[in-house]
Design a protein around this motif. Sequence first.
Motif, short mmCIF file in Angstrom:
data_model
loop_
_atom_site.label_atom_id
_atom_site.label_comp_id
_atom_site.label_asym_id
_atom_site.label_seq_id
_atom_site.Cartn_x
_atom_site.Cartn_y
_atom_site.Cartn_z
N LEU A 164 -42.18 -42.72 37.97
CA LEU A 164 -41.69 -41.93 39.10
C LEU A 164 -41.56 -40.46 38.71
CD1 LEU A 164 -38.96 -44.34 40.52
CD2 LEU A 164 -41.10 -43.71 41.63
N ALA A 165 -40.93 -40.20 37.57
CA ALA A 165 -40.77 -38.82 37.12
C ALA A 165 -42.12 -38.18 36.85
CB ALA A 165 -39.89 -38.77 35.87
N LEU A 166 -43.03 -38.94 36.24
CA LEU A 166 -44.37 -38.42 35.94
C LEU A 166 -45.11 -38.08 37.23
CD1 LEU A 166 -46.75 -39.61 33.20
CD2 LEU A 166 -47.63 -39.43 35.51
N GLY A 167 -45.10 -39.00 38.19
CA GLY A 167 -45.79 -38.74 39.46
C GLY A 167 -45.22 -37.55 40.20
N LEU A 168 -43.88 -37.44 40.23
CA LEU A 168 -43.24 -36.32 40.92
C LEU A 168 -43.52 -34.99 40.22
CD1 LEU A 168 -39.78 -37.89 41.84
CD2 LEU A 168 -41.64 -37.33 43.40
N LEU A 170 -46.23 -34.04 39.04
CA LEU A 170 -47.58 -33.58 39.37
C LEU A 170 -47.71 -33.09 40.80
CD1 LEU A 170 -49.64 -36.42 37.63
CD2 LEU A 170 -48.81 -34.28 36.67
N VAL A 171 -46.68 -33.31 41.61
CA VAL A 171 -46.74 -32.91 43.02
C VAL A 171 -46.87 -31.39 43.14
CG1 VAL A 171 -45.47 -32.85 45.20
CG2 VAL A 171 -45.50 -34.94 43.83
N GLY A 172 -46.16 -30.64 42.28
CA GLY A 172 -46.24 -29.19 42.33
C GLY A 172 -47.66 -28.69 42.06
N VAL A 173 -48.35 -29.31 41.11
CA VAL A 173 -49.74 -28.94 40.81
C VAL A 173 -50.64 -29.22 42.02
CG1 VAL A 173 -51.72 -29.47 39.34
CG2 VAL A 173 -49.43 -29.32 38.35
N VAL A 174 -50.42 -30.37 42.66
CA VAL A 174 -51.23 -30.72 43.83
C VAL A 174 -50.96 -29.74 44.97
CG1 VAL A 174 -51.63 -32.50 45.57
CG2 VAL A 174 -51.34 -33.15 43.18
N LEU A 175 -49.70 -29.33 45.14
CA LEU A 175 -49.36 -28.35 46.18
C LEU A 175 -50.05 -27.01 45.93
CD1 LEU A 175 -45.53 -29.03 46.67
CD2 LEU A 175 -47.36 -29.54 48.29
N ARG A 176 -50.08 -26.60 44.67
CA ARG A 176 -50.72 -25.32 44.35
C ARG A 176 -52.22 -25.36 44.57
NH1 ARG A 176 -48.64 -21.46 40.94
NH2 ARG A 176 -50.53 -21.45 39.67
N PHE A 208 -44.58 -29.38 33.45
CA PHE A 208 -45.26 -29.77 32.21
C PHE A 208 -44.29 -30.44 31.25
CE2 PHE A 208 -46.68 -28.83 27.85
CZ PHE A 208 -47.91 -29.48 27.88
N PHE A 209 -43.07 -29.92 31.14
CA PHE A 209 -42.06 -30.54 30.28
C PHE A 209 -41.72 -31.95 30.76
CE2 PHE A 209 -37.52 -31.52 29.72
CZ PHE A 209 -37.46 -31.55 28.33
N ILE A 210 -41.55 -32.12 32.08
CA ILE A 210 -41.25 -33.45 32.63
C ILE A 210 -42.41 -34.40 32.36
CG2 ILE A 210 -40.76 -34.74 34.74
CD1 ILE A 210 -39.58 -32.11 35.86
N TYR A 211 -43.63 -33.91 32.59
CA TYR A 211 -44.83 -34.73 32.35
C TYR A 211 -44.90 -35.14 30.88
CZ TYR A 211 -49.72 -36.03 31.87
OH TYR A 211 -50.89 -36.71 31.58
N ALA A 331 -37.44 -33.22 38.40
CA ALA A 331 -38.75 -33.28 39.05
C ALA A 331 -38.64 -32.98 40.54
CB ALA A 331 -39.37 -34.66 38.84
N ILE A 332 -37.61 -33.50 41.19
CA ILE A 332 -37.41 -33.22 42.62
C ILE A 332 -37.11 -31.74 42.84
CG2 ILE A 332 -35.94 -33.73 44.61
CD1 ILE A 332 -35.61 -36.57 43.44
N LEU A 333 -36.27 -31.14 41.99
CA LEU A 333 -35.98 -29.71 42.10
C LEU A 333 -37.24 -28.88 41.89
CD1 LEU A 333 -32.57 -29.39 40.21
CD2 LEU A 333 -32.98 -29.12 42.66
N ASN A 334 -38.12 -29.34 40.99
CA ASN A 334 -39.38 -28.62 40.77
C ASN A 334 -40.25 -28.63 42.02
OD1 ASN A 334 -41.62 -27.47 39.02
ND2 ASN A 334 -42.55 -29.41 39.66
N ILE A 335 -40.28 -29.76 42.74
CA ILE A 335 -41.05 -29.82 43.99
C ILE A 335 -40.49 -28.85 45.02
CG2 ILE A 335 -41.72 -31.30 45.92
CD1 ILE A 335 -41.70 -33.66 43.98
#
Length: 345
Positions: A164-168, A170-176, A208-211, A331-335
Amino acid sequence: MTILQFFLWSLLKVVVVTVILLLSVAYTVLLERKLVGRIQNRWGPSRVGPFGLLQPLVDGAKSFLKEDIIPSGVYRPLYLLAPIIALGCALMSIAVVPFGDPGVVSKDGFRFFQISDINIGLLVILGITSIGVYGIALAGWSSNNKYSLLGSLRSSAQLVSYELALGLSLVGVVLRAGSLNLDVIVRSQASCGILSWNLFGGFQFVAFFIYLMAAYAETNRSPFDLPEAESELTAGYHTEYSSMKFAMFFMAEYANMIMVGCVATLLFLGGWTSPFGTPENFILRALVPIFWFVLKVFSFLFLYVWVRGTLPRFRYDQLMNYGWRYLMPLAILNIVGTSLWLAYR
């Protein structure tokens, strides 16, 4: 390009990439043994071939030739299927990875540096790698061994929390990038050299740190290698496995390490793009991207080994607490932060 030509080229790509990946797995093991040896002030493998370079070939032959023991109390069908699932999922995910610039050498839309160009390539990788936990869970349950069962349960709980943390992350990268296509994500980082990499833009250093932390836990690597903790569970989920079946679990772990390094390279480190621009020569334009891609993946693997040789193993309650109470909210805050930043721009 006819259907037959397309099929033959695709088959050739599958064979070449699979052979290279398996050789990479073998020599990643040697790299780890050498680096950990240096960290611990010893040589590591040095006797088989020059500088110990033939050690992986000897280890592979030894795995094939060792006696294959199947305990009498196991549930045989799933016991035999488990290592196949683990290794198969680890190898299949490489199919959507562009390991060079696919647009440089192509014919009639057929790409030579990528087995399959899929619009949802990132989603495919996440789906295939998450299925790999079934191999570990089935291995622990079918072995009829309590140490193995505890190891498989730990791995399942780890994957649920850290996936869950890994998937979340990557959401920021997909948004960019605005796409799940790995080729599009890489090209979105190619505008301003190293400064346009996602690692340095729009809060993605947090992602990247979360990933990175989630990748250590998902691949069962130190300091999060609780499913196979030798001091607690003998060898964890693969305690009852021997010979080539044990080697398949071993290969799956290192193949997953390489896959995690490939994804990190594509999503955060600019993929195959060079920090120094694109060369004009056609041959260099085809080969230099592969060099940069391999170098970035190697750097990620070096970090993997460095962490293993430096940090002690976490307790299991610390591991789960870290995932649910810190990485998930971060991860949620990063999104949220990435969304606000993109909206502001």
